[in-house]
Design an enzyme around this catalytic site. Structure first.
Site, PDB file in Angstrom:
ATOM      1  N   HIS A 140       0.836  -1.198   0.000  1.00 40.16           N
ATOM      2  CA  HIS A 140       0.000   0.000   0.000  1.00 40.16           C
ATOM      3  C   HIS A 140       0.875   1.254   0.000  1.00 40.16           C
ATOM      4  O   HIS A 140       2.028   1.204   0.435  1.00 40.16           O
ATOM      5  CB  HIS A 140      -0.850   0.048   1.285  1.00 40.16           C
ATOM      6  CG  HIS A 140      -1.959  -0.948   1.349  1.00 40.16           C
ATOM      7  ND1 HIS A 140      -2.120  -1.815   2.414  1.00 40.16           N
ATOM      8  CD2 HIS A 140      -2.991  -1.200   0.502  1.00 40.16           C
ATOM      9  CE1 HIS A 140      -3.193  -2.559   2.209  1.00 40.16           C
ATOM     10  NE2 HIS A 140      -3.741  -2.216   1.056  1.00 40.16           N
TER      11      HIS A 140
ATOM     12  N   CYS B 133      -2.836   0.634  10.034  1.00 41.53           N
ATOM     13  CA  CYS B 133      -3.937  -0.166   9.490  1.00 41.53           C
ATOM     14  C   CYS B 133      -4.868  -0.747  10.565  1.00 41.53           C
ATOM     15  O   CYS B 133      -5.938  -1.235  10.235  1.00 41.53           O
ATOM     16  CB  CYS B 133      -3.423  -1.246   8.580  1.00 41.53           C
ATOM     17  SG  CYS B 133      -2.307  -2.358   9.334  1.00 41.53           S
TER      18      CYS B 133
END
Ligand code: CIR
Length: 252
Positions: free
Chosen positions: A160, A247
């Site tokens: 990511h 996250c």
């Protein structure tokens, strides 16, 4: 007081998605302990933690950041790039509906929250294996009217965008220049991860404090030399599932 929305680690975490790492055994009780310590750290920094239940059918549900982008005005419920993760959004949208009006990314768009770096009214979105051009286009058309600009950012070798770059102070970004081109962030003061710690660019800025994995001692020393106030957490168990510190929460 900010709310930090979290989600309990699934007992199925051992079956998580993996892209760049070999599968290693994950010690579930230890993952739960480390996750609880992370939540305690957020509480100590002034957040009210609201934990959603985990789900046996959703190995990656602890990584709640990927399911939504929460802004002051609205929240956008994503459509995660990994099919195994799509069902995670239902419980998150139900919880977020109490706080924000919701927008939704629709097929064929895909978008993971871990790909979205918000810097003021600028949203940088990783063009990754998880977030596609249509997802980025939808995000831009949903949020343009609220004054946000959305810019796609090419990535290499990482999951990511926020694996490669995160904000660590008002004017400083922490970056791994091998995974994202630092020239994209030309207006920012940049600090690079230690080359021996490629996974070290994921930090969670909360107020003036930086929640940071204790494993990356060399990069932590660089951040401390800049005068940043680190709150170290042991995130080693969920790191085996390719998770970092951003996250595991959505900060409202
Ligand atoms: C996945 O591959 O989707 C999970 N195993 C890890 C997700 C980590 N999410 C994030 O860094 N935002």
């Amino acid at each position: 007081m900010p709310t930090a929305l979290t989600r309990r680690v699934s007992p199925a975490i051992i079956h998580c998605e993996l892209t760049h790492l070999e599968r290693q055994p994950i010690d579930y009780p230890n993952a739960l302990r480390q996750h609880a310590a992370y939540e305690a750290c957020l509480e100590a920094l002034g957040c009210r933690v609201q934990q959603l239940p985990g789900d046996r059918g959703m190995p990656d549900c602890v990584f709640i950041e990927d399911t939504a982008l929460v802004l002051d005005e609205v929240a956008v419920i994503t459509r995660p790039g990994a099919e195994s993760r799509r069902s995670e959004t239902a419980a998150v949208s139900e919880a977020l509906a109490a706080y924000r009006s919701l927008y939704f990314i629709e097929p064929p768009g895909t978008l993971d929250g871990g790909d979205i770096l918000r810097l003021g009214k600028s949203l940088y979105v990783g063009i990754s294996g998880r977030s596609n051009a249509e997802g980025i286009r939808q995000l831009s058309s949903l949020l343009g009217p609220s004054g946000y600009t959305v810019q796609g950012v090419p990535l290499s070798d990482c999951l990511h965008l926020k694996s490669a770059v995160t904000q660590v102070a008002d004017d400083i970004l922490l970056v791994n220049p091998r995974w994202v081109d630092p020239a994209v962030f030309v207006d920012w003061r940049l600090v690079e991860v230690d080359p021996q710690e490629p996974y070290a660019a994921n930090a969670l800025l909360l107020g003036e404090a930086v929640v940071y994995p204790s494993a990356y001692t060399r990069t932590a020393a660089r951040l401390e030399r800049l005068g940043l106030s680190l709150r170290l957490v042991d995130a080693s168990e969920l790191a085996k599932a390719e998770g970092g510190v951003t996250c595991c929460s959505l900060i409202l």
